[in-house]
Design an enzyme around this catalytic site. Structure first.
Site, PDB file in Angstrom:
ATOM      1  N   THR A 186       0.862  -1.187   0.000  1.00  0.00           N
ATOM      2  CA  THR A 186       0.000   0.000   0.000  1.00  0.00           C
ATOM      3  C   THR A 186       0.899   1.238   0.000  1.00  0.00           C
ATOM      4  O   THR A 186       2.069   1.153   0.385  1.00  0.00           O
ATOM      5  CB  THR A 186      -0.887   0.050   1.254  1.00  0.00           C
ATOM      6  OG1 THR A 186      -0.018   0.056   2.387  1.00  0.00           O
ATOM      7  CG2 THR A 186      -1.798  -1.149   1.346  1.00  0.00           C
ATOM      8  N   GLU A 331      -5.952  -3.458  -0.911  1.00  0.00           N
ATOM      9  CA  GLU A 331      -6.356  -4.614  -0.091  1.00  0.00           C
ATOM     10  C   GLU A 331      -7.535  -5.367  -0.693  1.00  0.00           C
ATOM     11  O   GLU A 331      -7.943  -6.385  -0.165  1.00  0.00           O
ATOM     12  CB  GLU A 331      -6.740  -4.140   1.331  1.00  0.00           C
ATOM     13  CG  GLU A 331      -5.562  -3.718   2.194  1.00  0.00           C
ATOM     14  CD  GLU A 331      -5.234  -2.240   2.085  1.00  0.00           C
ATOM     15  OE1 GLU A 331      -5.586  -1.624   1.053  1.00  0.00           O
ATOM     16  OE2 GLU A 331      -4.624  -1.689   3.028  1.00  0.00           O
ATOM     17  N   LYS A 442     -14.247  18.328  10.357  1.00  0.00           N
ATOM     18  CA  LYS A 442     -15.248  18.421  11.420  1.00  0.00           C
ATOM     19  C   LYS A 442     -15.412  19.877  11.817  1.00  0.00           C
ATOM     20  O   LYS A 442     -14.515  20.467  12.385  1.00  0.00           O
ATOM     21  CB  LYS A 442     -14.827  17.577  12.626  1.00  0.00           C
ATOM     22  CG  LYS A 442     -14.969  16.107  12.328  1.00  0.00           C
ATOM     23  CD  LYS A 442     -13.991  15.237  13.075  1.00  0.00           C
ATOM     24  CE  LYS A 442     -13.771  13.968  12.302  1.00  0.00           C
ATOM     25  NZ  LYS A 442     -12.415  13.621  12.034  1.00  0.00           N
ATOM     26  N   TRP A 447     -20.002  17.261   9.931  1.00  0.00           N
ATOM     27  CA  TRP A 447     -18.959  16.832   9.006  1.00  0.00           C
ATOM     28  C   TRP A 447     -19.109  17.517   7.660  1.00  0.00           C
ATOM     29  O   TRP A 447     -20.216  17.661   7.159  1.00  0.00           O
ATOM     30  CB  TRP A 447     -19.035  15.313   8.791  1.00  0.00           C
ATOM     31  CG  TRP A 447     -18.504  14.531   9.943  1.00  0.00           C
ATOM     32  CD1 TRP A 447     -18.302  14.987  11.217  1.00  0.00           C
ATOM     33  CD2 TRP A 447     -18.112  13.158   9.943  1.00  0.00           C
ATOM     34  NE1 TRP A 447     -17.808  13.975  12.003  1.00  0.00           N
ATOM     35  CE2 TRP A 447     -17.689  12.840  11.238  1.00  0.00           C
ATOM     36  CE3 TRP A 447     -18.090  12.164   8.968  1.00  0.00           C
ATOM     37  CZ2 TRP A 447     -17.235  11.569  11.591  1.00  0.00           C
ATOM     38  CZ3 TRP A 447     -17.648  10.903   9.309  1.00  0.00           C
ATOM     39  CH2 TRP A 447     -17.215  10.607  10.611  1.00  0.00           C
TER      40      TRP A 447
HETATM   41  P1  AMP Z   1      -5.133   2.448  -2.817  1.00  0.00           P
HETATM   42  O1  AMP Z   1      -5.115   1.252  -1.977  1.00  0.00           O
HETATM   43  O2  AMP Z   1      -3.833   3.197  -2.847  1.00  0.00           O
HETATM   44  O3  AMP Z   1      -5.661   2.165  -4.194  1.00  0.00           O
HETATM   45  O4  AMP Z   1      -6.153   3.484  -2.141  1.00  0.00           O
HETATM   46  C1  AMP Z   1      -7.469   3.106  -1.826  1.00  0.00           C
HETATM   47  C2  AMP Z   1      -8.241   4.325  -1.416  1.00  0.00           C
HETATM   48  O5  AMP Z   1      -8.393   5.220  -2.508  1.00  0.00           O
HETATM   49  C3  AMP Z   1      -9.660   4.024  -0.985  1.00  0.00           C
HETATM   50  O6  AMP Z   1      -9.739   3.561   0.336  1.00  0.00           O
HETATM   51  C4  AMP Z   1     -10.327   5.379  -1.170  1.00  0.00           C
HETATM   52  O7  AMP Z   1     -10.066   6.249  -0.075  1.00  0.00           O
HETATM   53  C5  AMP Z   1      -9.619   5.933  -2.375  1.00  0.00           C
HETATM   54  N1  AMP Z   1     -10.457   5.708  -3.567  1.00  0.00           N
HETATM   55  C6  AMP Z   1     -10.344   4.752  -4.488  1.00  0.00           C
HETATM   56  N2  AMP Z   1     -11.285   4.901  -5.447  1.00  0.00           N
HETATM   57  C7  AMP Z   1     -12.030   5.973  -5.100  1.00  0.00           C
HETATM   58  C8  AMP Z   1     -13.166   6.648  -5.669  1.00  0.00           C
HETATM   59  N3  AMP Z   1     -13.704   6.270  -6.809  1.00  0.00           N
HETATM   60  N4  AMP Z   1     -13.652   7.718  -4.999  1.00  0.00           N
HETATM   61  C9  AMP Z   1     -13.107   8.147  -3.842  1.00  0.00           C
HETATM   62  N5  AMP Z   1     -12.037   7.566  -3.278  1.00  0.00           N
HETATM   63  C10 AMP Z   1     -11.498   6.491  -3.890  1.00  0.00           C
END
Ligand code: AMP
Length: 545
Positions: A186, A331, A442, A447
């Site tokens: 990650t 994940e 906040k 929110w």
């Molecule tokens: P990663 O594991 O680096 O791909 O990041 C995952 C995170 O990216 C998710 O938990 C979200 O917070 C954000 N994310 C992924 N797709 C979207 C989406 N379409 N809209 C908003 N946030 C997103």
């Protein structure tokens, strides 16, 4: 009583052999680091993946040992997807945009034995190789004559010289489908990165799911361009789904600017593309001034961060390209939800359809989701109640590699993965992300969704990118401000933008200030890096304080 059907494990090697047999002449086109276009077929891909598997056997690599890549999207990287995993080793795709110290850390943590890299990343390898003693073979993904005379990397081989003497026949081993196939760390905005360790079963099930009509709808008639990198959660699973469907594949290599992507799309008849919003922003900025049009592109999946509604309507209304808004995580392999209409929505007025399409979408079969409040109780699916989003399913992480399990247990003992996202779910099952839980603002006990505030700014024609963050406030706890990078040569004042917010959101949610910046800092996967922005604005004070 057990069923009496054949118990054949779901293995990644079966995907490539299927493609070689049924789609042997379907093309895989790659822009190479050298700048030229390379073209071959699934049959060639399968043959060279087998050569690679033989080369790994030749290195004496055991089953389960890790082989790393630091590479762009291209055919050699694709061969690693099948040759490494298919032969029972674990492909570790590394994000080259990480700091070399972080790259060295994850190479050592994963205990990579072989590391293959594109020549663009030679400086990273030069910086880390002495710190990674477990790597016994460094391979440059290039022809033998492209190897530098003095790279300083002991025993460096070119990929072509490495696999050339190997046979293109190979008996793919058969093993338990739960065997590890690949891993991805990650981005790790806090602490050290953590790795999701995918299995043959999880990757194959995800490949089926990703190809479904309401997901990416991939078929043998498509020409697919994954702009999303193969180091970002397996390019959202596209390499596997491509082998499963036999679609034409078009790899952009290192050329990710709007002009190069546009030209490749047009030259290769691309019908479907996938990427994060920042990439599409660059593409649209390239196309708009010259009045360029797409001649073949029909659909694009946009995810990884929230797709601004303005981008969605530009694609749909101005270019006739359907946008599928997608949400997922490293994940989660990564796909969780995608947004498309249901039959009952087809008669709705266009603006109501757009309201739906802006959401992150409906769960794919295989992903269960729920939202829970602060008290741990499940929230209603009414499109208003929000809570922490939890998911479970066969392609979702159970335990981090060499780490602990992040799962939380429900009353029945089922484990749910806490996504760290805050969301609503409506009665039709459409999920909408309000925010990352750490980015939510906040203000006075209420929110404010930073995504909503950004989306409004992004709809202003002068704004290239906007990021909303909360600033400490003695009375309200936090108040939102919006950092804005303007489009080149565009004029925009603080007052004009604040006025633009009026009527588009509740008055108390309008940001207190606009800060103009040259660029919004982006993380390693092209997402806005709010931690960095907060750092850059650490001396900032809200007006009037
Ligand atoms: P990663 O594991 O680096 O791909 O990041 C995952 C995170 O990216 C998710 O938990 C979200 O917070 C954000 N994310 C992924 N797709 C979207 C989406 N379409 N809209 C908003 N946030 C997103």
């Amino acid at each position: 009583m057990l069923g009496l059907m054949q118990n054949q494990p779901l293995l990644i090697s079966s995907l490539i052999e299927f493609a070689a047999r049924h789609h042997n002449d379907a093309q895989i086109v790659s822009r190479r680091v050298e700048g030229d276009i390379h073209r071959y077929t699934y049959k060639d891909l399968a043959a060279r993946s087998r050569q690679l598997a033989n080369a790994l056997d030749g290195e004496g690599l055991e089953q389960g040992e890790r082989v790393a890549s630091i590479a762009w999207n291209g055919y050699r990287h694709m061969e690693m997807y099948f040759g490494v995993s298919g032969s029972g080793r674990v492909l570790h795709t590394i994000n080259p945009r990480l700091h070399p110290e972080q790259v060295a850390w994850i190479v050592n943590h994963a205990e990579d034995c072989v590391l293959c890299f594109d020549m663009s990343f030679l400086p990273i390898v030069q910086a880390i190789h002495a710190k990674c003693p477990a790597v016994k073979r460094w391979v440059a993904l290039c022809d033998a004559d492209k190897l530098p005379a003095d790279s300083g990397i002991p025993g460096l081989l070119s990929y072509e010289a490495w696999i050339a003497p190997q046979s293109d026949r190979y008996h793919w081993p058969q093993f338990d489908e739960n065997t590890a196939s690949s891993m991805c760390y990650t981005s790790g905005t806090t602490g050290n990165p953590k790795a999701a360790l995918y299995s043959h079963r999880s990757s194959t099930l995800h490949a089926y799911a990703a190809a479904l009509p309401d997901v990416m709808c991939l078929s043998a008639r498509d020409s697919v361009l994954p702009v999303v990198p193969m180091f970002h959660v397996n390019a959202w699973g596209i390499p596997y789904s491509a082998a499963l469907t036999g679609c034409k594949l078009v790899f952009p290599g290192p050329a990710l600017d709007g002009k190069s992507i546009y030209e490749l799309m047009e030259a290769e008849g691309v019908t479907f593309a996938a990427g994060v919003p920042t990439v599409w922003q660059m593409l649209l900025s390239h196309m708009k001034p010259g009045g360029l049009r797409f001649s073949t592109l029909k659909r694009t999946v946009i995810g990884g961060s929230a797709c601004p509604p303005a981008m969605l309507s530009t694609f749909q209304d101005e270019y006739g390209v359907s946008v599928l808004h997608a949400w997922g995580m490293t994940e989660m392999s990564p796909l969780g939800t995608l947004c498309s209409l249901k039959n009952k929505h087809l008669e709705l007025p266009k603006d109501e359809q757009m309201q739906i399409l802006q959401k992150q979408g409906r769960a794919i079969y295989g992903v269960e989701m729920k939202i829970i409040g602060d008290d741990g109780k499940e929230q209603a699916w009414d499109g208003r109640s929000y809570g922490d989003l939890l998911v479970r399913g066969p392609w979702i992480v159970d335990t981090y590699y060499k780490g602990t399990s992040p799962l939380v247990r429900d009353e029945q003992g089922h484990g749910w993965f806490p996504t760290g996202d805050v969301a609503t779910i409506d009665a039709d099952g459409y999920m909408q992300i309000t925010d990352r839980s750490k980015d939510v603002i906040k203000s006075g006990g209420e929110w404010i969704s930073s995504i909503d505030i950004e989306n409004i700014a992004m709809a202003h024609p002068a704004v290239a990118m906007a990021a909303c963050i909360g600033m400490p406030h003695p009375k309200w706890d936090e108040r939102p401000i919006v950092a804005v990078a303007k489009k080149p040569n565009a004029e925009l004042t603080r007052e004009e933008l604040l006025k633009f917010y009026e009527g588009k959101t509740a008055k108390w949610q309008i940001p207190d200030d606009v800060v103009f910046v040259d660029a919004i800092p982006l993380g390693a996967t092209g997402k806005m890096l709010k931690t960095k922005l907060r750092e850059e604005l650490k001396d900032y004070k809200l007006p009037g304080l």
